[in-house]
Design a protein around this motif. Structure first.
Motif, PDB file in Angstrom:
ATOM      1  N   ASP A 183      -5.590  -4.611   4.780  1.00 40.79           N
ATOM      2  CA  ASP A 183      -5.923  -4.885   6.186  1.00 40.79           C
ATOM      3  C   ASP A 183      -4.701  -4.736   7.082  1.00 40.79           C
ATOM      4  OD1 ASP A 183      -8.555  -5.270   5.618  1.00 40.79           O
ATOM      5  OD2 ASP A 183      -8.522  -7.460   5.771  1.00 40.79           O
ATOM      6  N   GLY A 184      -3.542  -5.196   6.589  1.00 44.74           N
ATOM      7  CA  GLY A 184      -2.305  -5.029   7.348  1.00 44.74           C
ATOM      8  C   GLY A 184      -1.927  -3.558   7.480  1.00 44.74           C
ATOM      9  N   PHE A 185      -2.147  -2.797   6.400  1.00 42.69           N
ATOM     10  CA  PHE A 185      -1.871  -1.357   6.432  1.00 42.69           C
ATOM     11  C   PHE A 185      -2.730  -0.668   7.487  1.00 42.69           C
ATOM     12  CE2 PHE A 185      -4.356   2.305   4.802  1.00 42.69           C
ATOM     13  CZ  PHE A 185      -3.454   3.331   5.066  1.00 42.69           C
ATOM     14  N   VAL A 186      -4.022  -1.016   7.556  1.00 40.20           N
ATOM     15  CA  VAL A 186      -4.914  -0.397   8.538  1.00 40.20           C
ATOM     16  C   VAL A 186      -4.399  -0.634   9.955  1.00 40.20           C
ATOM     17  CG1 VAL A 186      -7.229  -0.489   9.540  1.00 40.20           C
ATOM     18  CG2 VAL A 186      -6.948  -0.493   7.061  1.00 40.20           C
ATOM     19  N   LYS A 244       2.290  13.808   2.051  1.00 36.58           N
ATOM     20  CA  LYS A 244       3.418  12.880   2.083  1.00 36.58           C
ATOM     21  C   LYS A 244       2.990  11.507   1.585  1.00 36.58           C
ATOM     22  CE  LYS A 244       6.153  15.811   4.325  1.00 36.58           C
ATOM     23  NZ  LYS A 244       7.320  16.454   3.674  1.00 36.58           N
ATOM     24  N   LEU A 245       3.982  10.713   1.142  1.00 39.08           N
ATOM     25  CA  LEU A 245       3.757   9.339   0.713  1.00 39.08           C
ATOM     26  C   LEU A 245       4.440   8.391   1.683  1.00 39.08           C
ATOM     27  CD1 LEU A 245       4.414   9.823  -3.099  1.00 39.08           C
ATOM     28  CD2 LEU A 245       2.208   9.212  -2.089  1.00 39.08           C
ATOM     29  N   THR A 246       3.717   7.364   2.102  1.00 37.29           N
ATOM     30  CA  THR A 246       4.289   6.347   2.985  1.00 37.29           C
ATOM     31  C   THR A 246       4.024   4.976   2.376  1.00 37.29           C
ATOM     32  OG1 THR A 246       3.779   7.749   4.897  1.00 37.29           O
ATOM     33  CG2 THR A 246       4.388   5.455   5.336  1.00 37.29           C
ATOM     34  N   TYR A 247       5.067   4.164   2.272  1.00 34.44           N
ATOM     35  CA  TYR A 247       4.985   2.852   1.632  1.00 34.44           C
ATOM     36  C   TYR A 247       4.889   1.767   2.702  1.00 34.44           C
ATOM     37  CZ  TYR A 247       6.131  -0.683  -1.930  1.00 34.44           C
ATOM     38  OH  TYR A 247       6.097  -1.743  -2.800  1.00 34.44           O
ATOM     39  N   TYR A 248       3.834   0.964   2.619  1.00 33.31           N
ATOM     40  CA  TYR A 248       3.623  -0.134   3.564  1.00 33.31           C
ATOM     41  C   TYR A 248       3.723  -1.457   2.811  1.00 33.31           C
ATOM     42  CZ  TYR A 248       1.673   3.316   6.858  1.00 33.31           C
ATOM     43  OH  TYR A 248       1.487   4.382   7.701  1.00 33.31           O
ATOM     44  N   GLY A 249       4.563  -2.353   3.274  1.00 31.53           N
ATOM     45  CA  GLY A 249       4.761  -3.632   2.601  1.00 31.53           C
ATOM     46  C   GLY A 249       3.743  -4.674   2.992  1.00 31.53           C
ATOM     47  N   THR A 250       2.466  -4.339   2.861  1.00 29.48           N
ATOM     48  CA  THR A 250       1.390  -5.238   3.266  1.00 29.48           C
ATOM     49  C   THR A 250       0.125  -4.856   2.509  1.00 29.48           C
ATOM     50  OG1 THR A 250      -0.035  -5.864   5.140  1.00 29.48           O
ATOM     51  CG2 THR A 250       0.929  -3.684   5.210  1.00 29.48           C
ATOM     52  N   PRO A 251      -0.785  -5.807   2.267  1.00 25.39           N
ATOM     53  CA  PRO A 251      -2.099  -5.445   1.716  1.00 25.39           C
ATOM     54  C   PRO A 251      -2.887  -4.552   2.672  1.00 25.39           C
ATOM     55  CG  PRO A 251      -1.661  -7.774   1.392  1.00 25.39           C
ATOM     56  CD  PRO A 251      -0.599  -7.269   2.318  1.00 25.39           C
ATOM     57  N   ILE A 296       0.854  -1.196   0.000  1.00 23.47           N
ATOM     58  CA  ILE A 296       0.000   0.000   0.000  1.00 23.47           C
ATOM     59  C   ILE A 296       0.887   1.242   0.000  1.00 23.47           C
ATOM     60  CG2 ILE A 296      -1.646   1.364   1.338  1.00 23.47           C
ATOM     61  CD1 ILE A 296      -2.944  -1.052   0.079  1.00 23.47           C
ATOM     62  N   LEU A 297       0.564   2.181  -0.886  1.00 24.03           N
ATOM     63  CA  LEU A 297       1.203   3.503  -0.894  1.00 24.03           C
ATOM     64  C   LEU A 297       0.152   4.484  -0.390  1.00 24.03           C
ATOM     65  CD1 LEU A 297       3.719   5.160  -1.640  1.00 24.03           C
ATOM     66  CD2 LEU A 297       2.756   5.446  -3.927  1.00 24.03           C
ATOM     67  N   HIS A 298       0.427   5.081   0.777  1.00 23.25           N
ATOM     68  CA  HIS A 298      -0.560   5.927   1.440  1.00 23.25           C
ATOM     69  C   HIS A 298      -0.213   7.398   1.241  1.00 23.25           C
ATOM     70  CE1 HIS A 298      -2.601   7.405   5.354  1.00 23.25           C
ATOM     71  NE2 HIS A 298      -3.508   7.296   4.394  1.00 23.25           N
ATOM     72  N   LEU A 299      -1.160   8.154   0.723  1.00 25.36           N
ATOM     73  CA  LEU A 299      -0.997   9.595   0.524  1.00 25.36           C
ATOM     74  C   LEU A 299      -1.817  10.323   1.570  1.00 25.36           C
ATOM     75  CD1 LEU A 299      -0.178  12.179  -0.936  1.00 25.36           C
ATOM     76  CD2 LEU A 299      -1.950  11.703  -2.654  1.00 25.36           C
ATOM     77  N   GLU A 300      -1.142  11.047   2.447  1.00 25.37           N
ATOM     78  CA  GLU A 300      -1.828  11.792   3.499  1.00 25.37           C
ATOM     79  C   GLU A 300      -0.927  12.933   3.960  1.00 25.37           C
ATOM     80  OE1 GLU A 300      -4.559  10.578   7.281  1.00 25.37           O
ATOM     81  OE2 GLU A 300      -2.487   9.896   7.373  1.00 25.37           O
ATOM     82  N   ASP A 301      -1.538  14.081   4.207  1.00 24.94           N
ATOM     83  CA  ASP A 301      -0.786  15.258   4.663  1.00 24.94           C
ATOM     84  C   ASP A 301       0.366  15.583   3.728  1.00 24.94           C
ATOM     85  OD1 ASP A 301      -2.477  15.482   6.868  1.00 24.94           O
ATOM     86  OD2 ASP A 301      -1.207  14.188   8.100  1.00 24.94           O
TER      87      ASP A 301
END
Length: 615
Positions: A228-231, A219-226, A212-217
């Protein structure tokens, strides 16, 4: 690897990205998530080079093709199969050149066509079209024969067929049904290159992507999980930041208290100044803001005696022609029913019958005399008055109600003061959907029929809808490509297929497995006929492969014979023509190599056909 390095970008003075960075390894499947309006689609445009960065850079691997579904969907007389085939521009160009090329260039063209597996192209394109809901006989239909949503499927099929090294998809399931969405999940999970997909479909974000690549505020944050794991990781991160910020605030308050008490005392002045410097040097952590609560507030209906609808021996359709028949259905007020079945089988027809928008052609239907029905379909969102505000829509529906009460109803669907006074034409797709849902539930219906209610709703809104439906004490008929919503809301499944409607006794996971094994659920009572039909389609595709391979071998044989005659000319072996002889020998070797490859592909294609015919 795709590298996004410290990018900055603003629109009309509003920053969307500030020193945002991320790296995506080749071949990864990435879900791009974030609040609506955060800039997800803008990031795609920046990657494609359609917009210019204010700062930073985006590095894409050399010679990588970037593909996505254009907003300009095809509407020509070209068949949908040819439209998909033309999406691979290199293959289309080489195939055209192969008709006129000669000698050395022909060998190069044929070698490249073999490298890109051009001869199995029709079968691959056909498989993709079938997965997206087009039956084999439809592949020869022109694009102009289909509506915008179906043409979007053709455009999606084209980009999947072209297989770009970087595939960018923006809400691809919005114009798919459940069957198409599940097929796409499986296809993307096996896609051979990098995929970045913007989606609010929780099932796709859990099954089709692995990061998951999360865009918030900004900024971009990369999470190495699908997803549900990202949440879970994000919740843990937010909790840690909140705790750290609280500790810092407590520490700062303690130091400030000392300074306030002793700043005026000479004996404590130096200590007070020292603590003041400590406060100035503190690198404060900002506590994350609480996410805005997304809500739906459905009014609760009074209770009716069961059943609220009962149909016996019913049939319904259009212009006197039955689409559905042998209908024996009962609905009670506590039912939560999901309608399954391929597009075109009659789910919308059944919804219209239950919503009293279609009449029975035969049979009997008994409704409770006090039954109120709420009906939501995507076309109703499109039919909102664009030059009126949500408040004006409610005033038209409730002319005698005080504006304050109407505003409260709008707020109960997440449309607050600013949105209430904004013309519908300027609202987002999600806000329009909320208004349509409010209008559908305004009368506290006993039966709520929802046909694809989640299009344009973000994940938080979908979760809010799920919670509202769970709390709602009326009956629900639900058609949706969002499998997570179906699994959380529905407790009964009806399969619409073969011109009728029957209970589906297995669960959604079994239905998903059935679809992904390419066993059509259209005629569950006749599994042997169903399997033969699938095999027949496969044999037709394989025969086309064999025919193409055979034609290619024939053409190369003809070229080899021409070169052999040339090389048999004694004049070519004069000492003065040594250089020319080398050229013709080289061409002959290239043709022989291409011929060897073509014969090998022919043999493999014939073996596949033989196996299929033997099954």
């Amino acid at each position: 690897m795709l590298r996004i390095e410290k990018i900055n970008f603003s629109i009309d003075g509003r920053p969307l990205f500030e020193e945002a960075s991320a790296s995506i390894p080749d071949g990864h499947k990435v879900g791009l998530v974030g609040p609506n309006g955060a800039g997800k689609t803008t990031l795609f445009r920046l990657i494609r080079g359609e917009l210019t960065l204010d700062g930073g850079q985006i590095d894409i691997p050399a010679r990588s093709r970037i593909g996505g579904v254009s907003q300009e969907v095809p509407s020509s007389e070209t068949t949908i199969l040819d439209t998909v085939l033309e999406a691979d521009t290199e293959r289309a160009s080489l195939m055209k050149e192969a008709e006129t090329a000669d000698g050395h260039r022909m060998a190069e063209v044929q070698t490249r066509l073999a490298d890109i597996d051009a001869w199995s192209a029709e079968a691959r394109a056909s498989t993709i079209l079938k997965g997206l809901g087009f039956d084999t006989p439809e592949h020869s239909n022109p694009c102009s024969a289909y509506s915008g949503g179906w043409r979007m499927r053709v455009a999606l099929a084209g980009v999947l067929f072209a297989q770009p090294e970087l595939l960018l998809l923006d809400e691809p399931t919005n114009y798919l049904d459940l069957e198409g969405a599940l097929w796409l999940e499986s296809y993307l999970a096996k896609y051979p290159h990098t995929v970045i997909v913007i989606s609010h479909d929780r099932g796709l974000l859990n099954r089709a992507v692995n990061t998951i690549l999360h865009l918030e505020d900004r900024k971009l944050t990369y999470y190495g999980t699908p997803y549900d794991g990202f949440v879970k990781l994000r919740a843990e991160k937010r909790a840690q930041l909140t705790a750290t910020a609280k500790k810092q605030q407590d520490r700062r308050a303690h130091l400030q208290g000392f300074v306030d008490r002793f700043r005026a005392k000479a004996s404590k002045a130096k200590q007070a100044q020292a603590r003041l410097k400590m406060i100035e040097k503190m690198d404060m952590v900002t506590a994350p803001e609480e996410a805005a609560k997304h809500v739906f507030t459905f009014p609760q209906p009074d209770e009716l005696s069961p059943p609220i609808i009962n149909i016996e021996g019913g049939s319904t359709g259009y212009d006197g022609t039955a689409v559905l028949h042998r209908l024996n259905l009962r609905i009670d007020q506590d039912d939560r029913i999901a309608l399954l079945g391929k597009n075109g089988q009659g789910k919308s027809t059944l919804s219209k019958l239950l919503a009293d928008r279609l009449a029975l052609l035969d049979g009997e239907m008994v409704r409770s005399s006090k039954l109120r029905i709420g009906y939501f379909a995507q076309h109703q969102v499109d039919e909102l008055h664009l030059n009126e505000t949500p408040l004006q829509h409610l005033q038209s529906a409730r002319p005698g109600t005080q504006p304050a009460q109407l505003r409260a109803r709008l707020a109960g669907f997440g449309l607050h003061a600013a949105q209430a006074e904004t013309e519908v034409g300027r609202l987002s797709g999600g806000q329009k959907a909320r208004l349509s849902l409010l209008l559908a539930t305004l009368d506290a219906p006993h039966l709520l029929i929802l046909d694809e209610p989640t299009n344009h709703l973000d994940i938080e809104s979908r979760e809010a809808l799920m919670e509202a439906l769970t709390a709602y004490n009326g009956a629900v008929i639900l058609v949706s490509h969002d499998m997570h919503l179906l699994s959380m809301v529905a407790d009964r499944l009806w399969l619409v297929s073969g011109g009728t409607v029957k209970p589906y006794d297995d669960d959604l996971d079994a239905y998903r497995s059935l679809l992904l094994t390419k066993e059509s659920p259209a005629k569950p009572a006749k599994p042997k006929q169903k399997q033969k039909r699938a095999t027949r389609d496969q044999v037709l595709d394989l025969r086309a492969d064999v025919r193409k391979c055979e034609e290619r071998v024939t053409k190369l044989e003809q070229m080899r014979e021409k070169l052999a005659k040339k090389l048999a000319d004694p004049n070519l072996y004069d000492n003065e023509k040594v250089g020319e002889l080398e050229v013709w020998n080289k061409k002959y070797a290239e043709i022989m190599e291409a011929l060897g490859r073509a014969e090998e592909l022919w043999v493999k294609a014939q073996e596949k056909l033989d196996r299929a015919q033997a099954d």
